[in-house]
Design a protein around this motif. Structure first.
Motif, PDB file in Angstrom:
ATOM      1  N   PRO A  10      40.712  42.737  27.866  1.00 19.10           N
ATOM      2  CA  PRO A  10      39.313  42.305  28.006  1.00 19.10           C
ATOM      3  C   PRO A  10      38.624  43.128  29.081  1.00 19.10           C
ATOM      4  CG  PRO A  10      40.792  40.669  28.941  1.00 19.10           C
ATOM      5  CD  PRO A  10      41.649  41.694  28.269  1.00 19.10           C
ATOM      6  N   PRO A  11      37.319  43.325  28.966  1.00 24.11           N
ATOM      7  CA  PRO A  11      36.594  44.085  29.986  1.00 24.11           C
ATOM      8  C   PRO A  11      36.591  43.334  31.322  1.00 24.11           C
ATOM      9  CG  PRO A  11      35.067  43.135  28.407  1.00 24.11           C
ATOM     10  CD  PRO A  11      36.447  42.859  27.896  1.00 24.11           C
ATOM     11  N   LEU A  12      36.476  44.076  32.404  1.00 19.41           N
ATOM     12  CA  LEU A  12      36.366  43.438  33.710  1.00 19.41           C
ATOM     13  C   LEU A  12      35.043  42.684  33.795  1.00 19.41           C
ATOM     14  CD1 LEU A  12      37.581  46.211  36.177  1.00 19.41           C
ATOM     15  CD2 LEU A  12      38.699  44.059  35.644  1.00 19.41           C
ATOM     16  N   PRO A  13      35.072  41.523  34.398  1.00 20.73           N
ATOM     17  CA  PRO A  13      33.815  40.780  34.554  1.00 20.73           C
ATOM     18  C   PRO A  13      32.965  41.406  35.646  1.00 20.73           C
ATOM     19  CG  PRO A  13      35.584  39.633  35.675  1.00 20.73           C
ATOM     20  CD  PRO A  13      36.215  40.795  34.949  1.00 20.73           C
ATOM     21  N   PRO A  14      31.688  41.079  35.689  1.00 20.26           N
ATOM     22  CA  PRO A  14      30.850  41.558  36.787  1.00 20.26           C
ATOM     23  C   PRO A  14      31.490  41.151  38.116  1.00 20.26           C
ATOM     24  CG  PRO A  14      29.501  40.524  35.109  1.00 20.26           C
ATOM     25  CD  PRO A  14      30.936  40.268  34.739  1.00 20.26           C
ATOM     26  N   GLY A  15      31.537  42.090  39.043  1.00 16.71           N
ATOM     27  CA  GLY A  15      32.164  41.819  40.333  1.00 16.71           C
ATOM     28  C   GLY A  15      33.671  41.974  40.314  1.00 16.71           C
ATOM     29  N   GLY A  16      34.234  42.400  39.166  1.00 16.54           N
ATOM     30  CA  GLY A  16      35.673  42.602  39.061  1.00 16.54           C
ATOM     31  C   GLY A  16      36.142  43.678  40.029  1.00 16.54           C
ATOM     32  N   ARG A  17      37.384  43.567  40.447  1.00 13.30           N
ATOM     33  CA  ARG A  17      37.934  44.491  41.448  1.00 13.30           C
ATOM     34  C   ARG A  17      38.623  45.670  40.775  1.00 13.30           C
ATOM     35  NH1 ARG A  17      40.783  41.638  46.079  1.00 13.30           N
ATOM     36  NH2 ARG A  17      38.598  41.410  46.609  1.00 13.30           N
ATOM     37  N   ILE A  18      38.319  46.876  41.281  1.00 11.96           N
ATOM     38  CA  ILE A  18      38.951  48.102  40.825  1.00 11.96           C
ATOM     39  C   ILE A  18      39.575  48.780  42.036  1.00 11.96           C
ATOM     40  CG2 ILE A  18      38.580  50.406  39.853  1.00 11.96           C
ATOM     41  CD1 ILE A  18      36.258  49.258  38.258  1.00 11.96           C
TER      42      ILE A  18
END
Length: 65
Positions: A10-18
């Motif tokens: 699934p795509p990272l949500p807004p504010g997801g950590r990379i």
């Protein structure tokens, strides 16, 4: 038999950590800063270690890093 396509995560949500790493070749500091800027502007929380742009000859830091 043809290979089955791999399912995408699934795509990272807004504010997801990379988290950023340099596994082999060193990153140019200017390009690393620009990459962090682009990811942050896209709404991600970017984690960048202090040794991200270290250089040991043609490698990304020494074996102790």
């Amino acid at each position: 038999m043809p290979a089955q396509p791999r399912p995408l995560p699934p795509p990272l949500p807004p504010g997801g950590r990379i988290g950023l790493v340099a596994l082999a070749s060193p990153l140019e500091p200017r390009l690393a800063r620009r990459g962090v800027q682009v990811l942050e502007e896209a709404g991600f929380d970017v984690v960048s270690p202090p040794n991200l742009t270290d250089r040991y000859g043609y490698l990304a830091g020494d074996d102790e890093a």
